[in-house]
Design a protein around this motif. Structure first.
Motif, PDB file in Angstrom:
ATOM      1  N   LEU A 157       0.843  -1.185   0.000  1.00 13.89           N
ATOM      2  CA  LEU A 157       0.000   0.000   0.000  1.00 13.89           C
ATOM      3  C   LEU A 157       0.881   1.239   0.000  1.00 13.89           C
ATOM      4  CD1 LEU A 157      -3.024   0.798   0.246  1.00 13.89           C
ATOM      5  CD2 LEU A 157      -2.657   0.956   2.705  1.00 13.89           C
ATOM      6  N   LEU A 158       0.517   2.217  -0.841  1.00 10.11           N
ATOM      7  CA  LEU A 158       1.338   3.414  -1.011  1.00 10.11           C
ATOM      8  C   LEU A 158       0.435   4.620  -1.213  1.00 10.11           C
ATOM      9  CD1 LEU A 158       4.402   4.345  -1.617  1.00 10.11           C
ATOM     10  CD2 LEU A 158       3.738   4.148  -4.017  1.00 10.11           C
ATOM     11  N   CYS A 159       0.863   5.786  -0.697  1.00 11.68           N
ATOM     12  CA  CYS A 159       0.193   7.040  -1.033  1.00 11.68           C
ATOM     13  C   CYS A 159       1.203   7.983  -1.666  1.00 11.68           C
ATOM     14  CB  CYS A 159      -0.458   7.672   0.196  1.00 11.68           C
ATOM     15  SG  CYS A 159       0.670   8.102   1.538  1.00 11.68           S
ATOM     16  N   GLN A 160       0.712   8.862  -2.525  1.00  7.90           N
ATOM     17  CA  GLN A 160       1.612   9.790  -3.220  1.00  7.90           C
ATOM     18  C   GLN A 160       0.765  10.906  -3.838  1.00  7.90           C
ATOM     19  OE1 GLN A 160       4.164  11.628  -3.745  1.00  7.90           O
ATOM     20  NE2 GLN A 160       5.651   9.934  -3.764  1.00  7.90           N
ATOM     21  N   ARG A 161       1.427  11.944  -4.301  1.00  8.85           N
ATOM     22  CA  ARG A 161       0.742  13.069  -4.943  1.00  8.85           C
ATOM     23  C   ARG A 161       0.277  12.676  -6.345  1.00  8.85           C
ATOM     24  NH1 ARG A 161      -0.488  16.307  -0.706  1.00  8.85           N
ATOM     25  NH2 ARG A 161       1.360  16.799   0.499  1.00  8.85           N
ATOM     26  N   PRO A 162      -0.882  13.219  -6.799  1.00  7.53           N
ATOM     27  CA  PRO A 162      -1.443  12.826  -8.096  1.00  7.53           C
ATOM     28  C   PRO A 162      -0.506  13.033  -9.271  1.00  7.53           C
ATOM     29  CG  PRO A 162      -3.116  13.940  -6.812  1.00  7.53           C
ATOM     30  CD  PRO A 162      -1.826  14.083  -6.051  1.00  7.53           C
ATOM     31  N   LYS A 180      -3.772  -2.980  -7.949  1.00  8.22           N
ATOM     32  CA  LYS A 180      -5.080  -3.629  -7.887  1.00  8.22           C
ATOM     33  C   LYS A 180      -6.210  -2.686  -7.478  1.00  8.22           C
ATOM     34  CE  LYS A 180      -4.229  -7.905  -9.036  1.00  8.22           C
ATOM     35  NZ  LYS A 180      -4.901  -8.510 -10.203  1.00  8.22           N
ATOM     36  N   ARG A 181      -5.928  -1.709  -6.606  1.00 11.00           N
ATOM     37  CA  ARG A 181      -6.943  -0.758  -6.140  1.00 11.00           C
ATOM     38  C   ARG A 181      -6.349   0.634  -6.176  1.00 11.00           C
ATOM     39  NH1 ARG A 181      -7.797  -1.472  -0.466  1.00 11.00           N
ATOM     40  NH2 ARG A 181      -9.679  -0.207  -0.653  1.00 11.00           N
ATOM     41  N   LEU A 182      -7.165   1.598  -6.594  1.00 10.06           N
ATOM     42  CA  LEU A 182      -6.714   2.987  -6.673  1.00 10.06           C
ATOM     43  C   LEU A 182      -7.865   3.899  -6.263  1.00 10.06           C
ATOM     44  CD1 LEU A 182      -4.658   5.183  -7.683  1.00 10.06           C
ATOM     45  CD2 LEU A 182      -5.760   4.957  -9.933  1.00 10.06           C
ATOM     46  N   ALA A 183      -7.553   4.870  -5.405  1.00  9.35           N
ATOM     47  CA  ALA A 183      -8.557   5.866  -5.024  1.00  9.35           C
ATOM     48  C   ALA A 183      -7.882   7.223  -4.894  1.00  9.35           C
ATOM     49  CB  ALA A 183      -9.234   5.485  -3.705  1.00  9.35           C
ATOM     50  N   PHE A 184      -8.619   8.273  -5.239  1.00  7.62           N
ATOM     51  CA  PHE A 184      -8.131   9.639  -5.119  1.00  7.62           C
ATOM     52  C   PHE A 184      -8.753  10.293  -3.886  1.00  7.62           C
ATOM     53  CE2 PHE A 184      -7.697   8.615  -9.606  1.00  7.62           C
ATOM     54  CZ  PHE A 184      -6.397   9.056  -9.861  1.00  7.62           C
ATOM     55  N   VAL A 185      -7.994  11.164  -3.244  1.00  8.93           N
ATOM     56  CA  VAL A 185      -8.451  11.876  -2.054  1.00  8.93           C
ATOM     57  C   VAL A 185      -8.738  13.323  -2.423  1.00  8.93           C
ATOM     58  CG1 VAL A 185      -7.878  12.575   0.299  1.00  8.93           C
ATOM     59  CG2 VAL A 185      -7.055  10.375  -0.583  1.00  8.93           C
ATOM     60  N   ALA A 192     -10.073  19.205  -7.142  1.00 12.21           N
ATOM     61  CA  ALA A 192      -9.040  18.334  -7.698  1.00 12.21           C
ATOM     62  C   ALA A 192      -8.455  17.474  -6.576  1.00 12.21           C
ATOM     63  CB  ALA A 192      -7.941  19.172  -8.340  1.00 12.21           C
ATOM     64  N   PRO A 193      -8.070  16.249  -6.863  1.00  9.88           N
ATOM     65  CA  PRO A 193      -7.472  15.406  -5.821  1.00  9.88           C
ATOM     66  C   PRO A 193      -6.105  15.928  -5.396  1.00  9.88           C
ATOM     67  CG  PRO A 193      -7.328  14.316  -7.954  1.00  9.88           C
ATOM     68  CD  PRO A 193      -8.160  15.543  -8.161  1.00  9.88           C
ATOM     69  N   TRP A 194      -5.778  15.741  -4.123  1.00  5.91           N
ATOM     70  CA  TRP A 194      -4.466  16.156  -3.620  1.00  5.91           C
ATOM     71  C   TRP A 194      -3.598  14.961  -3.218  1.00  5.91           C
ATOM     72  CZ3 TRP A 194      -3.337  14.869   1.463  1.00  5.91           C
ATOM     73  CH2 TRP A 194      -4.413  14.561   2.294  1.00  5.91           C
ATOM     74  N   LEU A 195      -4.164  13.756  -3.302  1.00  4.35           N
ATOM     75  CA  LEU A 195      -3.445  12.540  -2.911  1.00  4.35           C
ATOM     76  C   LEU A 195      -4.099  11.362  -3.611  1.00  4.35           C
ATOM     77  CD1 LEU A 195      -1.210  11.758  -0.634  1.00  4.35           C
ATOM     78  CD2 LEU A 195      -3.174  10.898   0.638  1.00  4.35           C
ATOM     79  N   VAL A 210     -10.602   1.098  -9.941  1.00  3.81           N
ATOM     80  CA  VAL A 210     -10.615   2.483  -9.484  1.00  3.81           C
ATOM     81  C   VAL A 210     -11.834   2.663  -8.585  1.00  3.81           C
ATOM     82  CG1 VAL A 210     -10.677   4.901 -10.149  1.00  3.81           C
ATOM     83  CG2 VAL A 210      -9.430   3.259 -11.564  1.00  3.81           C
ATOM     84  N   GLU A 211     -11.605   3.021  -7.344  1.00  3.20           N
ATOM     85  CA  GLU A 211     -12.662   3.086  -6.348  1.00  3.20           C
ATOM     86  C   GLU A 211     -13.199   4.505  -6.200  1.00  3.20           C
ATOM     87  OE1 GLU A 211     -11.444   1.139  -2.774  1.00  3.20           O
ATOM     88  OE2 GLU A 211     -11.296  -0.794  -3.800  1.00  3.20           O
ATOM     89  N   PRO A 212     -14.346   4.664  -5.546  1.00  4.07           N
ATOM     90  CA  PRO A 212     -14.884   6.019  -5.327  1.00  4.07           C
ATOM     91  C   PRO A 212     -13.879   6.900  -4.587  1.00  4.07           C
ATOM     92  CG  PRO A 212     -16.537   4.361  -4.805  1.00  4.07           C
ATOM     93  CD  PRO A 212     -15.258   3.616  -5.042  1.00  4.07           C
ATOM     94  N   ASP A 213     -13.977   8.198  -4.860  1.00  4.68           N
ATOM     95  CA  ASP A 213     -13.080   9.146  -4.208  1.00  4.68           C
ATOM     96  C   ASP A 213     -13.212   9.072  -2.688  1.00  4.68           C
ATOM     97  OD1 ASP A 213     -12.274  10.090  -6.691  1.00  4.68           O
ATOM     98  OD2 ASP A 213     -13.756  11.704  -6.705  1.00  4.68           O
ATOM     99  N   VAL A 214     -12.110   9.306  -2.007  1.00  4.14           N
ATOM    100  CA  VAL A 214     -12.111   9.468  -0.560  1.00  4.14           C
ATOM    101  C   VAL A 214     -12.281  10.952  -0.281  1.00  4.14           C
ATOM    102  CG1 VAL A 214     -10.820   9.126   1.573  1.00  4.14           C
ATOM    103  CG2 VAL A 214     -10.576   7.494  -0.300  1.00  4.14           C
TER     104      VAL A 214
END
Length: 227
Positions: A157-162, A180-185, A192-195, A210-214
């Motif tokens: 699992l990883l987080c990063q800037r768009p 396998k899974r991707l979501a934008f915050v 606009a997403p920031w993460l 691609v999952e619903p936005d957080v």
């Protein structure tokens, strides 16, 4: 020293240079190791992600890997205060972790909240600058460490800037960590997403969901659209 209390009472110890933000909380909640899985928290800092997993019920062996000795010591103190003997703080450079021998491929689950910035203004505080800039750890370094540490089928699992999305997905696939899974915050549905948050699996076939936005609302993360 500061103290933050998680949902089920777990105490997280913080100090200047060893704080945590919303991105770490989002990372730790987007996916979690199963109760008895062997877990690895990369760029652990004060241990927030490992402690969040503990708060949610994880009791398998958990290595909290952190480069900064003071932050790693805070994690160890918090683990002791919470009775989280399964969390083992390790102060080491992830670029040299799991490089040889039987320790390779021993983990079921890994996560990383890496430094985000390769350039731009730097904090005058050396420890804060190291936590935010990629001098001592790039995303590629973290991915390579996860590749070494995870068993076949293990999750990362990883987080990063768009703006880093294309590079991150390419780096993961090159390391046989299939996204396998991707979501934008986002702060608001129309913002606009920031993460982004991505979960990959080692040695598995292609297939990205691609999952619903957080959505961040009133300081809390809400997964998916709300009425």
């Amino acid at each position: 020293m500061g103290v933050e209390i998680l949902d089920n009472g777990t105490r997280v110890l913080t100090a200047p240079g060893a704080m945590f933000g919303t991105d770490a909380l989002l990372l730790g909640r987007f996916a979690q190791p199963r109760r008895d899985e062997r877990a690895l928290d990369l760029c652990s800092g004060c241990g927030i992600v490992a402690l969040l997993w503990h708060d949610a019920g994880h009791r398998g062996p958990c290595t909290a890997l952190e480069f900064d000795p003071a932050a790693s010591a805070l994690c160890g103190q918090a683990a002791a205060e919470n009775g989280a003997e399964h969390i083992t703080p390790v102060c080491a450079d992830l670029r040299q972790f799991c490089t040889a021998g039987p320790e390779q491929g021993q983990y079921d689950f890994a996560a990383c909240n890496p430094p985000y910035f390769a350039a731009g203004p730097r904090s005058p505080d050396k420890r804060r600058a190291e936590a935010r800039h990629t001098d001592s750890c790039t995303t590629a370094d973290a991915v390579d460490c996860a590749r070494r540490a995870l068993r076949d089928g293990g999750r990362f699992l990883l987080c990063q800037r768009p703006e880093q999305l294309a590079e991150v997905l390419s780096t993961l696939r090159a390391a046989r960590l299939e996204p396998k899974r991707l979501a934008f915050v986002k702060n608001r549905p129309d913002a606009a997403p920031w993460l982004f948050l991505v979960e990959a699996q080692k040695g598995r076939k292609t297939g990205l969901r691609v999952e619903p936005d957080v959505l961040i609302t009133s300081g809390a993360a809400m997964y998916g659209p709300r009425e």
